[in-house]
Scaffold this motif. Structure first.
Motif, short mmCIF file in Angstrom:
data_model
loop_
_atom_site.label_atom_id
_atom_site.label_comp_id
_atom_site.label_asym_id
_atom_site.label_seq_id
_atom_site.Cartn_x
_atom_site.Cartn_y
_atom_site.Cartn_z
N GLU A 59 0.84 -1.21 -0.06
CA GLU A 59 -0.02 0.09 -0.12
C GLU A 59 0.82 1.35 0.07
N ALA A 60 1.93 1.21 0.72
CA ALA A 60 2.88 2.34 0.68
C ALA A 60 3.62 2.50 -0.58
N MET A 94 -6.80 -4.03 -4.17
CA MET A 94 -7.48 -4.02 -5.44
C MET A 94 -8.04 -2.72 -5.57
N GLY A 95 -8.53 -2.24 -4.60
CA GLY A 95 -9.22 -0.56 -4.69
C GLY A 95 -8.15 0.35 -5.12
N ILE A 97 -5.26 0.11 -6.52
CA ILE A 97 -4.97 -0.18 -8.06
C ILE A 97 -5.94 0.44 -9.13
N ASP A 98 -7.24 -0.11 -8.79
CA ASP A 98 -8.23 0.19 -9.65
C ASP A 98 -8.39 1.87 -9.85
N GLY A 99 -8.48 2.26 -8.72
CA GLY A 99 -8.57 3.97 -8.53
C GLY A 99 -7.47 4.55 -9.40
N MET A 100 -6.37 4.01 -9.54
CA MET A 100 -5.21 4.59 -10.05
C MET A 100 -5.56 4.25 -11.63
N LEU A 101 -6.16 3.21 -11.94
CA LEU A 101 -6.30 2.93 -13.28
C LEU A 101 -7.51 3.70 -13.82
N GLU A 102 -8.55 4.23 -12.97
CA GLU A 102 -9.65 5.00 -13.16
C GLU A 102 -9.07 6.26 -13.49
#
Length: 184
Positions: A59-60, A94-95, A97-102
């Protein structure tokens, strides 16, 4: 030791400490300049055996370097997440990574539409099921496979007559002897 030598020793120690701090700061700035290296993420995840520490470090790392990752790098991390993180793979990771992809694809409406949609079979409309002449039956099943006839039975076996016996006679067996008293 006189006072002059003590001052020199102190100054030398101070200079050595300053160089040490500068070299650590330089090393940290070099790692900051690297940005997003998927290999660094993978190595860090695979080398950290304690699950709690792995979650914290992942996470860091994502919060520190994730914004400098390209979409392809984030896709590589996302697709390999279960293998690299193991038990540390969580909805929180997962959230992130998905947030960064979004954030990376937010300017592309087509990619945003595909991001969370399932890519299943195309839906069939009623107009495609019913034609203008009424119900359109499904295509016929394929023809059955050809049946191969079993081979003909083998010809009967001719038994040569035994000497002194008719052609189809069954030879007699000797009678079975059962003693009345047990044999010792």
């Amino acid at each position: 030791m006189n006072r002059m030598q003590a001052q020199r020793s102190f100054i030398h120690a101070l200079i050595a400490a300053a160089f040490g701090v500068l070299s650590v700061a330089h090393a940290q700035s070099d790692s900051d300049k690297k940005g997003c290296l998927v290999a660094e993420f993978r190595t860090m995840a695979l080398k950290t055996h304690d699950v709690g520490q792995r979650v914290e470090r992942v996470e860091a790392w994502l919060r520190k370097h994730g914004s400098s990752c390209t979409k392809q790098q984030l896709d590589a991390i996302k697709n390999n997440r279960p293998a690299w993180l193991g038990a540390a793979d969580s909805p929180e990771v997962m959230g992130i990574i998905d947030g960064m992809l979004e954030a990376k694809i937010s300017s592309n409406p087509e990619l945003m539409a595909q991001f969370y949609e399932a890519k299943g079979r195309e839906p069939v409309t009623t107009a495609e099921v019913f034609s203008s002449t009424g119900y359109r039956p499904p295509p016929p099943p394929p023809p059955p496979a050809k049946v191969v006839a079993p081979p003909p039975p083998p010809p009967p076996v001719m038994v040569a007559p035994l000497l002194g016996m008719p052609e189809y006679a069954v030879p007699k067996q000797p009678p079975l002897f059962i003693p009345k008293q047990p044999l010792d």
